[in-house]
Design a protein around this motif. Structure first.
Motif, PDB file in Angstrom:
ATOM      1  N   ASP A   1      -2.890  -3.586 -32.832  1.00 43.71           N
ATOM      2  CA  ASP A   1      -1.768  -2.672 -33.027  1.00 43.71           C
ATOM      3  C   ASP A   1      -0.980  -3.109 -34.261  1.00 43.71           C
ATOM      4  O   ASP A   1      -0.364  -4.182 -34.257  1.00 43.71           O
ATOM      5  CB  ASP A   1      -0.867  -2.693 -31.795  1.00 43.71           C
ATOM      6  CG  ASP A   1       0.243  -1.659 -31.868  1.00 43.71           C
ATOM      7  OD1 ASP A   1       0.512  -1.132 -32.966  1.00 43.71           O
ATOM      8  OD2 ASP A   1       0.867  -1.378 -30.826  1.00 43.71           O
TER       9      ASP A   1
ATOM     10  N   VAL B   1      -4.713  -7.054 -25.150  1.00 47.45           N
ATOM     11  CA  VAL B   1      -4.419  -6.779 -26.558  1.00 47.45           C
ATOM     12  C   VAL B   1      -5.086  -5.472 -26.955  1.00 47.45           C
ATOM     13  O   VAL B   1      -5.963  -4.961 -26.253  1.00 47.45           O
ATOM     14  CB  VAL B   1      -4.905  -7.929 -27.456  1.00 47.45           C
ATOM     15  CG1 VAL B   1      -4.206  -9.227 -27.105  1.00 47.45           C
ATOM     16  CG2 VAL B   1      -6.422  -8.095 -27.383  1.00 47.45           C
ATOM     17  N   THR B   2      -4.690  -4.948 -28.087  1.00 48.81           N
ATOM     18  CA  THR B   2      -5.262  -3.702 -28.582  1.00 48.81           C
ATOM     19  C   THR B   2      -6.661  -3.968 -29.136  1.00 48.81           C
ATOM     20  O   THR B   2      -6.820  -4.791 -30.040  1.00 48.81           O
ATOM     21  CB  THR B   2      -4.378  -3.118 -29.698  1.00 48.81           C
ATOM     22  OG1 THR B   2      -3.057  -2.951 -29.199  1.00 48.81           O
ATOM     23  CG2 THR B   2      -4.923  -1.781 -30.182  1.00 48.81           C
TER      24      THR B   2
ATOM     25  N   SER C   1       3.922 -15.164 -26.807  1.00 49.63           N
ATOM     26  CA  SER C   1       3.449 -15.093 -25.420  1.00 49.63           C
ATOM     27  C   SER C   1       4.443 -15.659 -24.427  1.00 49.63           C
ATOM     28  O   SER C   1       4.318 -15.436 -23.222  1.00 49.63           O
ATOM     29  CB  SER C   1       2.135 -15.877 -25.296  1.00 49.63           C
ATOM     30  OG  SER C   1       2.353 -17.257 -25.579  1.00 49.63           O
TER      31      SER C   1
ATOM     32  N   ARG D   1      -4.049 -12.118 -21.736  1.00 45.74           N
ATOM     33  CA  ARG D   1      -3.187 -11.064 -22.275  1.00 45.74           C
ATOM     34  C   ARG D   1      -4.037  -9.862 -22.664  1.00 45.74           C
ATOM     35  O   ARG D   1      -5.122 -10.016 -23.234  1.00 45.74           O
ATOM     36  CB  ARG D   1      -2.453 -11.589 -23.512  1.00 45.74           C
ATOM     37  CG  ARG D   1      -1.593 -10.546 -24.209  1.00 45.74           C
ATOM     38  CD  ARG D   1      -0.850 -11.181 -25.363  1.00 45.74           C
ATOM     39  NE  ARG D   1       0.092 -10.261 -25.970  1.00 45.74           N
ATOM     40  CZ  ARG D   1       1.093 -10.640 -26.733  1.00 45.74           C
ATOM     41  NH1 ARG D   1       1.294 -11.927 -26.990  1.00 45.74           N
ATOM     42  NH2 ARG D   1       1.909  -9.751 -27.273  1.00 45.74           N
TER      43      ARG D   1
ATOM     44  N   GLU E   1      -4.741 -12.757 -33.833  1.00 49.56           N
ATOM     45  CA  GLU E   1      -4.634 -11.928 -32.633  1.00 49.56           C
ATOM     46  C   GLU E   1      -5.988 -11.667 -31.985  1.00 49.56           C
ATOM     47  O   GLU E   1      -6.078 -10.965 -30.982  1.00 49.56           O
ATOM     48  CB  GLU E   1      -3.949 -10.605 -32.992  1.00 49.56           C
ATOM     49  CG  GLU E   1      -2.533 -10.821 -33.519  1.00 49.56           C
ATOM     50  CD  GLU E   1      -1.965  -9.602 -34.227  1.00 49.56           C
ATOM     51  OE1 GLU E   1      -1.203  -8.857 -33.587  1.00 49.56           O
ATOM     52  OE2 GLU E   1      -2.294  -9.406 -35.410  1.00 49.56           O
TER      53      GLU E   1
ATOM     54  N   ARG F   1       2.866  -4.249 -33.841  1.00 46.97           N
ATOM     55  CA  ARG F   1       3.351  -5.404 -33.076  1.00 46.97           C
ATOM     56  C   ARG F   1       2.343  -6.542 -33.146  1.00 46.97           C
ATOM     57  O   ARG F   1       1.144  -6.344 -33.306  1.00 46.97           O
ATOM     58  CB  ARG F   1       3.607  -5.024 -31.619  1.00 46.97           C
ATOM     59  CG  ARG F   1       2.382  -4.489 -30.901  1.00 46.97           C
ATOM     60  CD  ARG F   1       2.661  -4.222 -29.428  1.00 46.97           C
ATOM     61  NE  ARG F   1       1.473  -3.718 -28.754  1.00 46.97           N
ATOM     62  CZ  ARG F   1       1.293  -3.725 -27.435  1.00 46.97           C
ATOM     63  NH1 ARG F   1       2.234  -4.221 -26.662  1.00 46.97           N
ATOM     64  NH2 ARG F   1       0.186  -3.249 -26.909  1.00 46.97           N
TER      65      ARG F   1
ATOM     66  N   GLU G   1       0.311  -9.518 -31.365  1.00 47.51           N
ATOM     67  CA  GLU G   1      -0.272  -9.703 -30.031  1.00 47.51           C
ATOM     68  C   GLU G   1      -1.041 -11.023 -29.964  1.00 47.51           C
ATOM     69  O   GLU G   1      -2.229 -11.052 -29.677  1.00 47.51           O
ATOM     70  CB  GLU G   1      -1.205  -8.537 -29.697  1.00 47.51           C
ATOM     71  CG  GLU G   1      -0.521  -7.180 -29.684  1.00 47.51           C
ATOM     72  CD  GLU G   1      -1.501  -6.038 -29.457  1.00 47.51           C
ATOM     73  OE1 GLU G   1      -1.312  -5.279 -28.493  1.00 47.51           O
ATOM     74  OE2 GLU G   1      -2.468  -5.916 -30.240  1.00 47.51           O
TER      75      GLU G   1
END
Length: 587
Positions: A199, A323-324, A209, A321, A116, A202, A204
């Motif tokens: 996160d 992402v956290t 995607s 994207r 991720e 979830r 990511e």
């Protein structure tokens, strides 16, 4: 048959079996009967073959582009005597005088991957096969399953001696991140692991995607992987990222550093320019073909330019994207790499530091010596080059250090002009470990952190090792292939074996047991036996248990459309072997 013991059986059958069961020049066997005879002779010479590839090996089954795996016949022992002195005794005679000197395990190229992370190149998979793998969310579980196998084995198949250690020969992490390093240390020492970043609730990354260029395991939509037969597995990504408890090794372990532990994606120099992108919230999940080709070319030819392109793409290209952010994704320095091994949380079966010392932390020096077994010295080298590129080299200071170590553990050696030099010590067998192979050490760019130090290639390192008759083996990884190479045909006195083992991320996902024996006749043998993880061969898409995920890890790796499993497997001469050479002091 029951009235025969192992030695009697070998004496009565080996002469016939050996002649009829030798592999062909390409390492294959001429017939199933020849393979069966070779397996029988192998079992007769071994103490125990169960749990190794001497007994059974994963093999593909079925039609269609996506292959299932099943248990196939084992790979027999192949004797390689290219470096043996003249008049070497037959196998039965060697077995009768065999004394175990050392027994250890090699892990290599685990590539524990934070999938991720914003700084990854999945969009280059068509051009660079290591940029993305469909199974890479399972690397941590796959490595833990390998640990389970080693714990269950415990001993060498030919000597019955307990494993003295496990050495991981580099690319222990995939992208040089602190969280990946934590996973590696926890897999090796044991503990609770959550193989997910950002996160925790979830996933990511690229595999949810919606981008059809990547396998979308939980989606019913088609993608290029499902077109090749990849299954849909509801809940796969959630299962891959859930916490689990790694058992950790019951055997002491050591670490050798690799280029993926040292640089961005194993290729780009870590000059601090991408640190904020690592820990940021933007993840590029694709780019157009021209941009991809330009970056792939820069990765091969100009690391500095590649860094600039990566930063540019993340800021300007799409799709991007959100992402956290996660500070644990920050890259680590060589000193931080060594320091993490000294953390008491990761001592496990020991030793403290796993080869690294407080002075190594202070100096950022990642090479050291250690005892493989009583009377057998191990030397772990740092062959990475922080200038970038995947291939490595060795600096002058380390090369001089290595020469001084070898002199202090040798009864005699050769100077650069080929003259014998007598030392004060005994000819203690030495095993050298590195990440890079002799043929992948051509990266002679100046190290940006030591710009005035000369770099040396694999030929220079091999030449140094050949000056010391007590160097018996050079054990390495990097290539992701099984390959065993003899060095020093012309002068057996100065010969050694190079043992290169396939990775544990790409199929066939092997580790290797290496046993060093004194045969009592002026020769030594290195028995090299490949082992697979403890995962079942047959994977079930509906089974997302720990064992089920480990089985999927292996099966998905075989079916990776950008991989080359046949090349990485190597031949019979690179698998389970007895490598014979003269004993130091008797050559």
């Amino acid at each position: 048959m029951s009235s025969y013991n192992r030695r009697q059986f070998l004496t009565g059958t080996a002469a016939v079996a050996a002649a009829a069961s030798l592999p062909l020049a390409d390492g294959r066997f001429a017939s199933a009967a020849a393979l069966d005879r070779a397996l029988a002779a192998t079992a007769a010479r071994a103490v125990r073959v169960e749990g190794t590839t001497l007994a059974q090996v994963a093999e593909p089954a079925g039609a269609g582009p996506y292959k299932r795996l099943q248990a196939g016949p084992g790979w027999p022992l192949v004797v390689r005597d290219e470096l043996a002195p003249r008049g070497v005794r037959r196998a039965a005679a060697r077995d009768g005088g065999r004394t175990a000197l050392a027994c250890f395990v090699q892990f290599t190229d685990l590539h524990l991957a934070d999938t991720e992370s914003p700084v990854r190149f999945e969009y280059l998979a068509r051009l660079v096969d290591s940029a993305h793998r469909p199974h890479e969310t399972l690397t941590v579980r796959g490595a833990s399953s390998l640990v389970e196998r080693v714990n269950a084995l415990g001993r060498g198949p030919y000597t019955g001696a307990p494993f003295s250690l496990v050495m991981a020969t580099g690319d222990n992490t995939d992208n040089h991140e602190r969280i990946e390093l934590d996973w590696y240390l926890s897999v090796m020492s044991g503990g609770r692991i959550t193989p997910s970043s950002g996160d925790p609730a979830r996933y990511e990354g690229v595999q949810n995607s919606g981008n059809a260029e990547f396998w979308q395991p939980e989606s019913a939509a088609n993608d290029v992987y499902k077109a090749r037969g990849f299954p849909r597995i509801p809940g796969f990504l959630t299962a891959a990222g859930r916490p689990f408890t790694a058992p950790g090794l019951r055997t002491p372990w050591y670490t050798t550093v690799g280029n993926h532990d040292d640089s961005v994606e194993g290729t780009l120099p870590d000059l601090g320019l991408l640190r904020s992108l690592y820990t940021g919230d933007r993840k590029l999940e694709g780019c157009d073909s021209a941009e991809a080709a330009a970056l792939a070319d820069a990765l091969r030819t100009d690391p500095g330019k590649a860094v600039e392109r990566v930063a540019h793409l993340l800021r300007t290209a799409g799709p991007v994207r959100r992402v956290t952010p996660d500070p644990r994704r920050a890259p680590f320095t060589p000193a931080e790499f060594a320091k993490a091994h000294l953390d008491p949380r990761y001592t496990g079966a020991g030793p403290a530091g796993h080869g690294f010392t407080p002075s190594a932390v202070e100096q950022g020096r990642l090479y050291y010596t250690f005892p493989v077994a009583p009377g057998v010295l191990g030397v772990s080298l740092d062959t990475t080059n922080r200038a970038g590129f995947a291939d490595g080299s060795i600096g002058t200071a380390q090369l001089r250090w290595l020469e001084s170590v070898l002199r202090s553990h040798s009864g005699h050696w050769y100077d650069e002009d080929g003259r014998v030099v007598r030392g004060r010590g005994a000819d203690e067998p030495v095993v050298v470990f590195s990440h890079h192979t002799s043929t992948s050490m051509g990266n002679l760019l100046p190290d940006p952190y030591r710009p005035f130090e000369k770099r040396h290639d694999g030929g220079a390192l091999a030449a140094l090792l050949q000056r010391f008759p007590n160097v018996v083996a050079w054990v390495n990884g990097h290539s992701h292939e099984n390959r065993i190479t003899p060095h020093g045909h012309a002068v057996p006195e100065r010969a050694f074996w190079e043992v290169n083992t396939a990775s544990h991320i790409d199929y066939p996902q092997h580790a290797r047991v290496i046993e060093l024996t004194d045969n009592g006749d002026g020769t030594l043998s290195l028995f090299t036996t490949l082992v697979e993880s403890a995962a079942p061969y047959r994977a079930d898409a509906a089974d997302t248990s720990e064992a089920g995920l480990a089985a999927l890890y292996r099966e998905l790796s075989y079916n990776d459309p950008y991989a080359t499993p046949a090349k990485k497997l190597g031949s019979a001469r690179d698998h389970n072997t007895e490598l014979v050479l003269a004993r130091p002091g008797a050559r």
